[in-house]
Design an enzyme around this catalytic site. Structure first.
Site, mmCIF file in Angstrom:
data_model
loop_
_atom_site.group_PDB
_atom_site.id
_atom_site.type_symbol
_atom_site.label_atom_id
_atom_site.label_comp_id
_atom_site.label_asym_id
_atom_site.label_seq_id
_atom_site.Cartn_x
_atom_site.Cartn_y
_atom_site.Cartn_z
ATOM 1 N N CYS A 85 -12.069 2.883 -29.291
ATOM 2 C CA CYS A 85 -13.347 3.583 -29.484
ATOM 3 C C CYS A 85 -14.142 3.676 -28.175
ATOM 4 O O CYS A 85 -15.177 3.032 -27.998
ATOM 5 C CB CYS A 85 -14.165 2.916 -30.579
ATOM 6 S SG CYS A 85 -14.433 1.201 -30.242
ATOM 7 N N GLU A 86 -13.595 4.426 -27.251
ATOM 8 C CA GLU A 86 -14.248 4.720 -25.969
ATOM 9 C C GLU A 86 -13.905 6.166 -25.638
ATOM 10 O O GLU A 86 -12.724 6.549 -25.740
ATOM 11 C CB GLU A 86 -13.668 3.861 -24.831
ATOM 12 C CG GLU A 86 -13.836 2.378 -24.951
ATOM 13 C CD GLU A 86 -15.143 1.860 -24.345
ATOM 14 O OE1 GLU A 86 -15.873 2.631 -23.673
ATOM 15 O OE2 GLU A 86 -15.409 0.676 -24.560
ATOM 16 N N ARG A 135 -4.953 2.800 -16.080
ATOM 17 C CA ARG A 135 -5.175 3.555 -14.843
ATOM 18 C C ARG A 135 -5.889 4.902 -15.036
ATOM 19 O O ARG A 135 -6.812 5.205 -14.290
ATOM 20 C CB ARG A 135 -3.853 3.762 -14.074
ATOM 21 C CG ARG A 135 -3.150 2.457 -13.717
ATOM 22 C CD ARG A 135 -2.029 2.633 -12.718
ATOM 23 N NE ARG A 135 -2.548 2.940 -11.408
ATOM 24 C CZ ARG A 135 -2.541 4.125 -10.861
ATOM 25 N NH1 ARG A 135 -1.988 5.143 -11.480
ATOM 26 N NH2 ARG A 135 -3.060 4.306 -9.670
ATOM 27 N N GLU A 158 4.365 -6.239 1.973
ATOM 28 C CA GLU A 158 4.059 -6.694 0.602
ATOM 29 C C GLU A 158 3.892 -5.534 -0.373
ATOM 30 O O GLU A 158 2.812 -5.334 -0.924
ATOM 31 C CB GLU A 158 2.727 -7.457 0.612
ATOM 32 C CG GLU A 158 2.609 -8.576 1.573
ATOM 33 C CD GLU A 158 1.148 -9.047 1.696
ATOM 34 O OE1 GLU A 158 0.216 -8.357 1.244
ATOM 35 O OE2 GLU A 158 0.963 -10.123 2.268
ATOM 36 N N PRO A 159 4.917 -4.756 -0.599
ATOM 37 C CA PRO A 159 4.745 -3.609 -1.497
ATOM 38 C C PRO A 159 4.728 -4.025 -2.965
ATOM 39 O O PRO A 159 5.490 -4.913 -3.366
ATOM 40 C CB PRO A 159 5.996 -2.774 -1.207
ATOM 41 C CG PRO A 159 7.014 -3.792 -0.820
ATOM 42 C CD PRO A 159 6.297 -4.915 -0.144
ATOM 43 N N GLY A 160 3.867 -3.404 -3.713
ATOM 44 C CA GLY A 160 3.854 -3.616 -5.159
ATOM 45 C C GLY A 160 4.256 -2.312 -5.830
ATOM 46 O O GLY A 160 5.355 -2.152 -6.351
ATOM 47 N N ARG A 161 3.341 -1.346 -5.732
ATOM 48 C CA ARG A 161 3.539 -0.058 -6.392
ATOM 49 C C ARG A 161 4.856 0.609 -5.992
ATOM 50 O O ARG A 161 5.574 1.130 -6.843
ATOM 51 C CB ARG A 161 2.366 0.845 -6.010
ATOM 52 C CG ARG A 161 2.258 2.112 -6.814
ATOM 53 C CD ARG A 161 1.196 3.028 -6.227
ATOM 54 N NE ARG A 161 -0.044 2.373 -5.941
ATOM 55 C CZ ARG A 161 -1.063 2.276 -6.778
ATOM 56 N NH1 ARG A 161 -0.976 2.811 -7.975
ATOM 57 N NH2 ARG A 161 -2.168 1.669 -6.417
ATOM 58 N N GLY A 221 0.774 -1.237 0.000
ATOM 59 C CA GLY A 221 0.000 0.000 0.000
ATOM 60 C C GLY A 221 0.799 1.277 0.000
ATOM 61 O O GLY A 221 0.232 2.349 -0.207
ATOM 62 N N TYR A 227 0.942 -1.750 -12.091
ATOM 63 C CA TYR A 227 -0.437 -1.826 -12.592
ATOM 64 C C TYR A 227 -0.552 -1.196 -13.982
ATOM 65 O O TYR A 227 -1.529 -0.518 -14.296
ATOM 66 C CB TYR A 227 -1.410 -1.178 -11.581
ATOM 67 C CG TYR A 227 -1.240 -1.764 -10.198
ATOM 68 C CD1 TYR A 227 -1.601 -3.078 -9.937
ATOM 69 C CD2 TYR A 227 -0.661 -1.020 -9.158
ATOM 70 C CE1 TYR A 227 -1.398 -3.640 -8.680
ATOM 71 C CE2 TYR A 227 -0.451 -1.581 -7.906
ATOM 72 C CZ TYR A 227 -0.826 -2.894 -7.679
ATOM 73 O OH TYR A 227 -0.629 -3.456 -6.438
#
Ligand SMILES: Cc1ncc(COP(=O)(O)O)c(C=O)c1O
Ligand SMILES: N[C@@H](CCCC[NH3+])C(=O)O
Length: 400
Positions: A327-328, A298, A259-262, A225, A356
């Site tokens: 096409c959005e 993101r 548990e870091p990801g980012r 986090g 991510y």
């Protein structure tokens, strides 16, 4: 300095680029912050699961936090020792539980009583004792984006304190469960320390109350986090983060798992995309690039801010949206940003795209996913090839 132009020329765009030396620095900063206590950094593989990224972290001594058996397999394949792998997630299937038990990983992190029953039954079938931790939902507002908040009772994650205590007592009496860990994770992109300290204090109290009834918790898993700087946010310093956790652990001899990801990879990654066209609709300026929301989701999903730069361009800046070919209307990387005039083939760098990013990419609009490149000690290496049209259709059959 990374030569983005040279990389775009060599590998084409859209492209992900990761600075592995920066990943090393992030790992070492966090590991150092925890010095003085037993700790294990278990990188959250979901943030960027490229095998080379995971194996680079394995080389630094990192463990892995996984949310599917696929991620466990990646971690093992990348050289993370099995006793440094944790398997979390609210919905593990029977096959996944069985394989994780056979792999003999460090911990299965349980998120419900129903899941505990399945793990116990599968461990009994295999004649094993499953090492488990229980994810406690401390009902703390992490003060982050609601889509990435996980520590409130309204979120699907973990169990409340009462349930957790009941589960520990049950597990402690089971021949097939060994409750050695406890876990919480209140959300992602956290920029304030107080919610983490509060959550840690609540969970540490539970550990002390378990100790009083002779249930000894060895692993105190504080989740991930840690926020990073995307724009100009003030975020959490690893040293202060570790000290805040330490301050809640009096009387406890535990190994802290983080548990870091980012934090580990976010600011180490760049997304490169080239300008196709510019246009103005009734005064509204659009820069249309060759990357799209299918490559980096993101901004579309969370309205997330990523810094952007048109490489080597100057001139009179005016506001523009940077948009992709999908096409959005939600297909954008940046809105109302001041940008210099651009031309066909100008290179745009989207910053902080290491976490991510590629992992959330899709083939929407039959768009092949980008290549990924690692920069190690100034040298570039392709760590995932660009997909081709043939890759995209290879599992399909025409039945008529
Ligand atoms: C259980 C768990 N651990 C670790 C992480 C990694 O989070 P982050 O990338 O914010 O560090 C997550 C994702 O939010 C998670 O759900
Ligand atoms: N995918 C999210 C984070 C999810 C965290 C996973 N539990 C993001 O890009 O910010």
């Amino acid at each position: 300095m990374i030569d983005f132009r040279a990389l775009a020329d060599k590998y084409d765009t859209p492209l992900y680029v990761y600075d592995f030396n920066h990943i090393t620095e992030q790992y070492q900063k966090l590991k150092k912050a925890f010095s003085g206590r037993k700790s294990l950094i278990s990188y959250a593989v979901k943030a960027n699961s490229n095998l080379s990224v995971v194996s680079h972290l394995a080389g630094l001594g990192s463990g892995a936090d996984c949310v599917s058996i696929g991620e466990v397999k990646r971690a093992l394949m990348a050289g993370i020792p099995k006793y440094q792998i944790i398997f979390s997630g609210v919905g593990k299937g029977d096959d996944e539980i069985e394989e994780a038990l056979e792999d003999d990983i460090l911990l299965l992190n349980l998120e419900s009583e129903a899941e505990m029953e399945r793990v116990e039954a599968i461990a009994a079938k295999l004649g094993k004792e499953a090492r488990i931790s229980i994810r406690v939902n401390p009902n703390i507002d992490p003060k982050t984006h609601p889509y990435i908040s996980t520590g409130l009772h309204e979120n699907k994650f973990g169990v409340d304190l009462e349930t957790a205590k009941r589960m520990y007592i049950y597990a402690n009496n089971s021949k097939h469960l060994d409750p050695v860990g406890i876990h919480f994770h209140i959300g992602s992109q956290l920029t304030e320390l107080e919610p983490i300290r509060e959550a840690s204090a609540i969970v540490a109290d539970l550990v002390r109350s378990l100790k009083a009834i002779k249930i000894e918790i060895k692993f105190f898993d504080v989740g991930g986090g840690l926020g990073i700087v995307y724009d100009n946010e003030t975020t959490i310093e690893p040293y202060e983060y570790a000290q805040a956790i330490f301050s809640t652990l009096y009387g406890l001899d535990v190994t802290i798992i983080c548990e870091p990801g980012r934090f580990m990879v976010g600011n180490c990654g760049y997304f490169l995309t080239r300008v196709l066209y510019e246009k103005v609709n009734e005064g509204k300026r659009f820069v249309i690039v060759d990357g799209a929301m299918n490559d980096l989701l993101r901004p579309s999903l969370y309205n997330a801010y990523h810094k952007v730069e048109v490489v080597g361009k100057a001139g009179d800046e005016s506001e523009a949206d940077i948009v992709g070919p999908v096409c959005e209307s939600g297909d954008f990387f940046a809105k109302n940003r001041l940008l210099p005039p651009t031309e066909h083939n100008d290179l745009v760098v989207v910053y902080s795209a290491g976490a991510y990013g590629f992992v959330m990419a899709s083939n929407y609009n039959t768009r092949p996913r980008p290549a990924e490149v690692a920069i190690v000690d100034g040298k570039d290496r392709c760590i995932r090839q660009r997909e081709t049209f043939e890759d995209l259709i290879k599992l399909e059959t025409m039945c008529l």
